[in-house]
Design a protein around this motif. Structure first.
Motif, short mmCIF file in Angstrom:
data_model
loop_
_atom_site.label_atom_id
_atom_site.label_comp_id
_atom_site.label_asym_id
_atom_site.label_seq_id
_atom_site.Cartn_x
_atom_site.Cartn_y
_atom_site.Cartn_z
N GLY A 253 45.90 105.36 -3.73
CA GLY A 253 45.22 104.10 -3.88
C GLY A 253 45.87 103.26 -5.03
O GLY A 253 46.53 103.72 -5.99
N PRO A 254 45.70 101.84 -5.08
CA PRO A 254 46.44 101.00 -5.66
C PRO A 254 45.98 101.11 -7.44
O PRO A 254 44.80 101.74 -7.51
CB PRO A 254 46.08 99.63 -5.31
CG PRO A 254 44.96 99.87 -4.60
CD PRO A 254 44.87 101.25 -3.86
N ILE A 255 46.80 101.19 -8.33
CA ILE A 255 46.38 101.32 -9.84
C ILE A 255 46.75 100.22 -10.63
O ILE A 255 46.44 100.03 -11.90
CB ILE A 255 46.90 102.58 -10.51
CG1 ILE A 255 48.43 102.68 -9.71
CG2 ILE A 255 45.91 103.59 -10.00
CD1 ILE A 255 49.11 104.03 -10.43
N GLU B 290 48.58 95.07 -7.41
CA GLU B 290 48.14 95.69 -6.10
C GLU B 290 46.56 95.41 -5.49
O GLU B 290 46.55 95.25 -4.37
CB GLU B 290 48.29 97.29 -6.35
CG GLU B 290 49.68 97.86 -6.55
CD GLU B 290 49.93 99.26 -6.60
OE1 GLU B 290 49.97 100.01 -5.78
OE2 GLU B 290 49.37 99.63 -7.64
N HIS C 272 51.95 107.40 -9.14
CA HIS C 272 50.65 107.64 -9.86
C HIS C 272 50.96 108.62 -11.06
O HIS C 272 50.45 108.28 -12.21
CB HIS C 272 49.48 108.30 -9.09
CG HIS C 272 49.18 107.43 -8.05
ND1 HIS C 272 49.75 106.95 -6.75
CD2 HIS C 272 47.84 106.87 -8.03
CE1 HIS C 272 48.83 106.34 -6.27
NE2 HIS C 272 47.89 105.98 -6.93
N TYR D 211 52.59 106.48 -13.87
CA TYR D 211 51.64 105.18 -14.41
C TYR D 211 50.81 106.13 -15.38
O TYR D 211 50.66 105.72 -16.29
CB TYR D 211 50.93 104.66 -13.35
CG TYR D 211 50.01 103.47 -13.80
CD1 TYR D 211 50.48 102.50 -14.32
CD2 TYR D 211 48.57 104.00 -14.01
CE1 TYR D 211 49.42 101.83 -14.80
CE2 TYR D 211 47.84 103.15 -14.54
CZ TYR D 211 48.17 101.91 -15.10
OH TYR D 211 47.21 101.16 -15.45
N LYS E 123 55.92 96.13 -9.37
CA LYS E 123 55.44 97.34 -9.68
C LYS E 123 56.43 98.04 -10.39
O LYS E 123 55.82 98.80 -11.30
CB LYS E 123 55.11 98.36 -8.26
CG LYS E 123 53.89 97.91 -7.48
CD LYS E 123 53.47 98.96 -6.60
CE LYS E 123 53.45 98.34 -5.37
NZ LYS E 123 53.36 99.35 -4.26
#
Ligand code: HEM
Ligand code: HEM
Lengths: 128, 219
Positions: free
Chosen positions: A118-120, A124, B2, B5, B171
């Motif tokens: 899912g987006p972070i 997003e 993820h 990040y 991103k």
């Protein structure tokens, strides 16, 4: 009845039908998160296809998000889906909205970070 | 994505802030120790009054002769530094991240204001770059490290600007932005960027020397 009047009736009926369908739709299907407590928004609206999201994420319990607390403890099997987040996580008028933003971000982004799905990133969830 | 990040926005932030504060402290202490060993008189000459007077004049645009000599550079340098320091502290996105992790918050710019100030910083960096390339007397004094430092300072602003506007690849630039910001912070103690910490002492010493020792005015 003249042809002209008939056409007008048909058009009006059509409009009423479309309106009814649309408003029924938007009442049932939550597609965005738009808390009424944010007076003027700085970021683009968050797209959130409520039911698809929860299906894809495997969230069956509503109280994962629509929770109820008592004495600082989360109460299982009780949910608050009729209540907007900001009704409990209140903002006083003219307040800096950070505390409410935090609550949304911790719940949404927090789970995505934990689940690694899912987006972070800002872009997003707040796409232009 | 993820994992990357979570890493750059978690442990790496800690690392860069620790290097930044620890490094600055280390440089300050080692400067003080060195000064004591090499030249004890620094401490005797150091005068609060004249030091502060000098810093005060110098920190005001056009307050000293050097600032008045080159008005365009003065204006650019002051706007550059003011925006450079204010934007990261009062940027809404940064404040939100502080709020999320530490539950602390403060006033912030609107996104539009921050965006304009960011554009100003980038423009000033371009100005410094052109100045270094075009003016022979500056070019003569310029080494590769000057360009590297300029790039290091410009990088977080350019990538942040790109990410905010959600241009293609935002991103990736978002991740690059965080790393670039961390590199810049961590580099401050170990490059010429330490001038941020040293300036009260260099200028303060100059002022004391001129004011208290030579009884002269400082420029
Ligand atoms: C240390 C870790 C850092 C993190 C985690 C971080 C995070 C962020 C985030 C999430 C954004 C918003 C991007 C968007 O709107 O989509 C942003 C924007 C920005 N950041 Fe950072 N940042 C960091 C360090 C820095 C530093 C050191 C500077 C400058 C010295 C900086 C300057 C900026 C600027 C100028 C913007 C864009 C402002 C605009 O055009 O609206 N950041 N940052
Ligand atoms: C309050 C603290 C600071 C003071 C008083 C200060 C002061 C100065 C002064 C006097 C100059 C020389 C301008 C000239 O060439 O005539 C300068 C240049 C510069 N400063 Fe700062 N500074 C501060 C903080 C910072 C910070 C935090 C950064 C970035 C992290 C920074 C980045 C730069 C850069 C990149 C230049 C060189 C521009 C060029 O290429 O000519 N400064 N600063």
């Amino acid at each position: 009845m003249g042809k002209r009047t008939l056409i007008i009736y048909v058009v009006i009926t059509l409009f009423v039908c479309i309106f009814a369908v649309m408003s029924g739709y938007s009442q049932e299907d939550v597609t965005t998160v738009e808390d009424s407590a944010f007076e003027e928004k700085m970021r683009p609206t968050v797209q959130f296809l409520h039911d698809e999201h929860n299906e894809a994420a495997g969230l069956e319990e509503c109280d994962v998000c629509h929770h109820v607390y008592k004495d600082g403890e989360k109460i299982e099997d009780e949910s608050s889906e009729e209540t907007e987040c900001s009704e409990c996580h209140t903002l006083n008028k003219g307040d800096n909205p950070l505390s409410l933003v935090k609550v949304y971000h911790l719940q949404c982004k927090g789970c995505h970070q934990k689940e690694k799905a899912g987006p972070i990133m800002c872009s997003e969830c707040h796409p232009r | 994505m993820h994992d990357v990040y979570n890493f750059v926005s978690g442990p790496l932030v800690w690392v860069s802030f620790i290097i930044f504060f620890g490094g600055c402290l280390y440089r300050l202490i080692s400067m003080a120790v060195l000064a004591k060993k090499k030249d004890v008189f620094v401490y005797e000459y150091m005068s609060f009054k004249y030091g502060l007077r000098s810093i005060f004049h110098w920190i005001i645009p056009f307050g000293t002769v050097k600032w008045r000599k080159n008005p365009i550079l003065t204006i650019v340098t002051f706007t550059f530094h003011i925006c450079l320091i204010l934007v990261p502290i009062f940027l809404c996105a940064h404040v939100i991240l502080w709020k999320e992790s530490w539950d602390i918050g403060w006033w912030y710019f609107s996104d539009t204001t921050a965006d304009i100030l960011t554009g100003i910083v980038i423009a000033c960096c371009v100005f410094f770059l052109i100045r270094r390339i075009v003016l022979p007397e500056v070019k003569y004094l310029t080494s590769v490290s000057d360009y590297v430092i300029l790039a290091m300072v410009a990088a977080p602003f350019i990538t942040g600007f790109w990410t905010y506007h959600q241009w293609p690849g935002c991103k990736i630039t978002g991740i690059v932005h965080i790393i670039a910001g961390e590199i810049m912070l961590a580099a401050i103690p170990f490059t010429r960027l330490i001038h941020m910490v040293y300036f009260p002492f260099t200028r303060g010493y100059m002022g004391s020397e001129f004011g208290a020792v030579r009884n002269a005015k400082d420029w």
